[in-house]
Design a protein around this motif. Sequence first.
Motif, mmCIF file in Angstrom:
data_model
loop_
_atom_site.group_PDB
_atom_site.id
_atom_site.type_symbol
_atom_site.label_atom_id
_atom_site.label_comp_id
_atom_site.label_asym_id
_atom_site.label_seq_id
_atom_site.Cartn_x
_atom_site.Cartn_y
_atom_site.Cartn_z
ATOM 1 N N ALA A 95 -5.452 1.190 -6.675
ATOM 2 C CA ALA A 95 -4.498 0.364 -5.913
ATOM 3 C C ALA A 95 -4.666 -1.133 -6.159
ATOM 4 O O ALA A 95 -3.717 -1.895 -6.030
ATOM 5 C CB ALA A 95 -4.651 0.661 -4.423
ATOM 6 N N GLY A 96 -5.878 -1.577 -6.482
ATOM 7 C CA GLY A 96 -6.105 -3.019 -6.624
ATOM 8 C C GLY A 96 -5.791 -3.724 -5.311
ATOM 9 O O GLY A 96 -6.032 -3.181 -4.231
ATOM 10 N N ASP A 97 -5.204 -4.927 -5.397
ATOM 11 C CA ASP A 97 -4.922 -5.671 -4.160
ATOM 12 C C ASP A 97 -3.563 -5.301 -3.564
ATOM 13 O O ASP A 97 -3.129 -5.907 -2.589
ATOM 14 C CB ASP A 97 -5.029 -7.188 -4.385
ATOM 15 N N GLY A 98 -2.886 -4.316 -4.153
ATOM 16 C CA GLY A 98 -1.639 -3.791 -3.569
ATOM 17 C C GLY A 98 -0.484 -4.784 -3.576
ATOM 18 O O GLY A 98 0.495 -4.582 -2.859
ATOM 19 N N TYR A 99 -0.568 -5.807 -4.415
ATOM 20 C CA TYR A 99 0.444 -6.876 -4.410
ATOM 21 C C TYR A 99 1.870 -6.311 -4.506
ATOM 22 O O TYR A 99 2.750 -6.682 -3.734
ATOM 23 C CB TYR A 99 0.140 -7.847 -5.561
ATOM 24 N N LYS A 100 2.083 -5.400 -5.464
ATOM 25 C CA LYS A 100 3.443 -4.854 -5.646
ATOM 26 C C LYS A 100 3.727 -3.733 -4.651
ATOM 27 O O LYS A 100 4.849 -3.603 -4.165
ATOM 28 C CB LYS A 100 3.579 -4.301 -7.076
ATOM 29 N N THR A 101 2.703 -2.941 -4.355
ATOM 30 C CA THR A 101 2.899 -1.805 -3.443
ATOM 31 C C THR A 101 3.382 -2.283 -2.080
ATOM 32 O O THR A 101 4.137 -1.595 -1.400
ATOM 33 C CB THR A 101 1.575 -1.025 -3.292
ATOM 34 N N LYS A 102 2.939 -3.496 -1.689
ATOM 35 C CA LYS A 102 3.314 -4.023 -0.367
ATOM 36 C C LYS A 102 4.837 -4.152 -0.230
ATOM 37 O O LYS A 102 5.360 -4.064 0.876
ATOM 38 C CB LYS A 102 2.658 -5.381 -0.132
ATOM 39 N N VAL A 103 5.546 -4.393 -1.353
ATOM 40 C CA VAL A 103 7.015 -4.457 -1.300
ATOM 41 C C VAL A 103 7.542 -3.126 -0.756
ATOM 42 O O VAL A 103 8.419 -3.092 0.109
ATOM 43 C CB VAL A 103 7.610 -4.707 -2.719
ATOM 44 N N LEU A 104 6.987 -2.033 -1.261
ATOM 45 C CA LEU A 104 7.435 -0.704 -0.827
ATOM 46 C C LEU A 104 6.966 -0.418 0.595
ATOM 47 O O LEU A 104 7.736 0.072 1.424
ATOM 48 C CB LEU A 104 6.892 0.366 -1.784
ATOM 49 N N LEU A 105 5.703 -0.733 0.890
ATOM 50 C CA LEU A 105 5.147 -0.432 2.217
ATOM 51 C C LEU A 105 5.976 -1.124 3.304
ATOM 52 O O LEU A 105 6.326 -0.524 4.324
ATOM 53 C CB LEU A 105 3.683 -0.885 2.309
ATOM 54 N N ILE A 119 11.285 -4.440 -10.189
ATOM 55 C CA ILE A 119 11.834 -3.066 -10.115
ATOM 56 C C ILE A 119 11.742 -2.574 -8.669
ATOM 57 O O ILE A 119 12.687 -1.999 -8.125
ATOM 58 C CB ILE A 119 11.080 -2.104 -11.072
ATOM 59 N N PHE A 120 10.617 -2.837 -8.010
ATOM 60 C CA PHE A 120 10.451 -2.385 -6.618
ATOM 61 C C PHE A 120 11.425 -3.111 -5.693
ATOM 62 O O PHE A 120 12.058 -2.502 -4.839
ATOM 63 C CB PHE A 120 9.010 -2.614 -6.137
ATOM 64 N N GLU A 121 11.537 -4.437 -5.884
ATOM 65 C CA GLU A 121 12.447 -5.212 -5.033
ATOM 66 C C GLU A 121 13.881 -4.691 -5.155
ATOM 67 O O GLU A 121 14.579 -4.539 -4.157
ATOM 68 C CB GLU A 121 12.419 -6.702 -5.431
ATOM 69 N N SER A 122 14.300 -4.416 -6.387
ATOM 70 C CA SER A 122 15.703 -4.025 -6.619
ATOM 71 C C SER A 122 15.977 -2.574 -6.240
ATOM 72 O O SER A 122 17.138 -2.209 -6.083
ATOM 73 C CB SER A 122 16.073 -4.193 -8.099
ATOM 74 N N ASN A 123 14.945 -1.748 -6.167
ATOM 75 C CA ASN A 123 15.186 -0.309 -6.000
ATOM 76 C C ASN A 123 14.464 0.308 -4.807
ATOM 77 O O ASN A 123 14.308 1.528 -4.742
ATOM 78 C CB ASN A 123 14.731 0.432 -7.273
ATOM 79 N N LYS A 124 14.027 -0.537 -3.842
ATOM 80 C CA LYS A 124 13.181 0.020 -2.777
ATOM 81 C C LYS A 124 13.890 1.110 -1.970
ATOM 82 O O LYS A 124 13.247 2.084 -1.566
ATOM 83 C CB LYS A 124 12.613 -1.087 -1.888
ATOM 84 N N GLN A 125 15.214 0.970 -1.815
ATOM 85 C CA GLN A 125 15.940 2.014 -1.064
ATOM 86 C C GLN A 125 15.948 3.328 -1.834
ATOM 87 O O GLN A 125 15.692 4.397 -1.261
ATOM 88 C CB GLN A 125 17.386 1.581 -0.834
ATOM 89 N N ILE A 158 -10.385 -6.207 0.448
ATOM 90 C CA ILE A 158 -9.360 -7.274 0.434
ATOM 91 C C ILE A 158 -8.008 -6.686 0.849
ATOM 92 O O ILE A 158 -7.289 -7.237 1.676
ATOM 93 C CB ILE A 158 -9.271 -7.923 -0.977
ATOM 94 N N LEU A 159 -7.697 -5.523 0.289
ATOM 95 C CA LEU A 159 -6.412 -4.865 0.586
ATOM 96 C C LEU A 159 -6.334 -4.463 2.056
ATOM 97 O O LEU A 159 -5.322 -4.711 2.731
ATOM 98 C CB LEU A 159 -6.255 -3.637 -0.330
ATOM 99 N N GLU A 160 -7.398 -3.861 2.559
ATOM 100 C CA GLU A 160 -7.397 -3.373 3.942
ATOM 101 C C GLU A 160 -7.222 -4.539 4.932
ATOM 102 O O GLU A 160 -6.430 -4.462 5.867
ATOM 103 C CB GLU A 160 -8.715 -2.633 4.215
ATOM 104 N N GLU A 161 -7.964 -5.634 4.676
ATOM 105 C CA GLU A 161 -7.858 -6.809 5.552
ATOM 106 C C GLU A 161 -6.445 -7.365 5.538
ATOM 107 O O GLU A 161 -5.863 -7.685 6.570
ATOM 108 C CB GLU A 161 -8.830 -7.915 5.081
ATOM 109 N N ALA A 162 -5.862 -7.462 4.323
ATOM 110 C CA ALA A 162 -4.514 -8.031 4.191
ATOM 111 C C ALA A 162 -3.503 -7.149 4.925
ATOM 112 O O ALA A 162 -2.603 -7.658 5.607
ATOM 113 C CB ALA A 162 -4.138 -8.163 2.715
ATOM 114 N N LEU A 163 -3.660 -5.834 4.814
ATOM 115 C CA LEU A 163 -2.690 -4.940 5.461
ATOM 116 C C LEU A 163 -2.801 -5.007 6.981
ATOM 117 O O LEU A 163 -1.801 -4.952 7.687
ATOM 118 C CB LEU A 163 -2.885 -3.499 4.961
#
Length: 316
Positions: free
Chosen positions: A82-92, A56-62, A116-121
Amino acid sequence: MIETKTSQFAIDVLNGLKETPKRLPSKYFYDKKGDKLFQDIMKLDEYYLTRTEYSIFESNKQGILAAFSNGVNEFNLIEFGAGDGYKTKVLLRHFQEEGAHFTYMPIDISGNVLRILEEALKDEMPDLHVQPKQNDYFKALKDLQDSPNRNVVLFLGSNIGNFTGDQANKFLKELNDSLNPGDLLFIGFDLKKNPDVILAAYNDSKGVTKEFNMNLLDRINHELDGHFDRSKFLHKPIYNPMTGTTSSFLVSTEKQSVSVVDETFHFEAWEAIHMEISQKYDQPMIEQLAADSGFEIVGGFTDDKKYFLNSVWRKG
Ligand SMILES: C[S@@+](CC[C@H](N)C(=O)[O-])C[C@H]1O[C@@H](n2cnc3c(N)ncnc32)[C@H](O)[C@@H]1O
């Protein structure tokens, strides 16, 4: 590490085991091992939720960015659980590419997953403004400061589904009270669908969800001097298509006593501990929840199979 009897974890576990029926709060699933197990769950074939919301995020990010930035130059992106932000990163990633001005504020009860999230970002999006905060959702609500910028609150995955109806109402009302007029909530709802598809997501063939539930018994043993023997419990999820509620239980296979901190709890054979709910929604339920908590529904994004809905709510 043995926590004292006065830690919030100890208080909640002891209170839950004194209730009839017994229950353990699922927010404590997320220690270091629990965080890793949830990451494994997200990759399971049966766990359709993550890949559906991701698509859904990939198809609708705009369209999602247009909804968030509509009429403002800058916004705060506050994510509860937020967890590991796996999906949120698509939007970010998309928001950055589009030059949007925003600060990402992930909030999670697990300090481990936030690290984990902070390091990855830092690695993947070094220019992103990130302000992580370890806190319980309910406590974090009180910290939502008056900000000159629009607040956009993300409540993704099936996080709202882990609340009972009353808890969801209370949380969303408190959230509404903490926001300014014009602020937005972007909230994920797992929709009612074939009960077999739903149940499989909580009863996977590899037993990862079972391990995720059992890990809380291990955590109680390590941190609260508990004496649970996991071989004497069965993992049993059920889905009720009338109410749309998936409930997970650990069922005692025999009459037994278990001590935790310095208290002893008695189990009859086949007595269950309630571990977690995951509520599935339909459109009337979503509309009712928004109306009851003072939000206006202003948009939404779904997938082809109508498995999942990301709804956009505004505080009037
Ligand atoms: C089911 S996971 C979902 C993670 C992510 N939002 C997603 O959609 O994949 C739930 C996350 O919420 C966090 N969490 C659970 N209960 C919480 C609470 N009461 N306060 C803050 N965070 C909580 C957990 O640590 C975990 O990272």
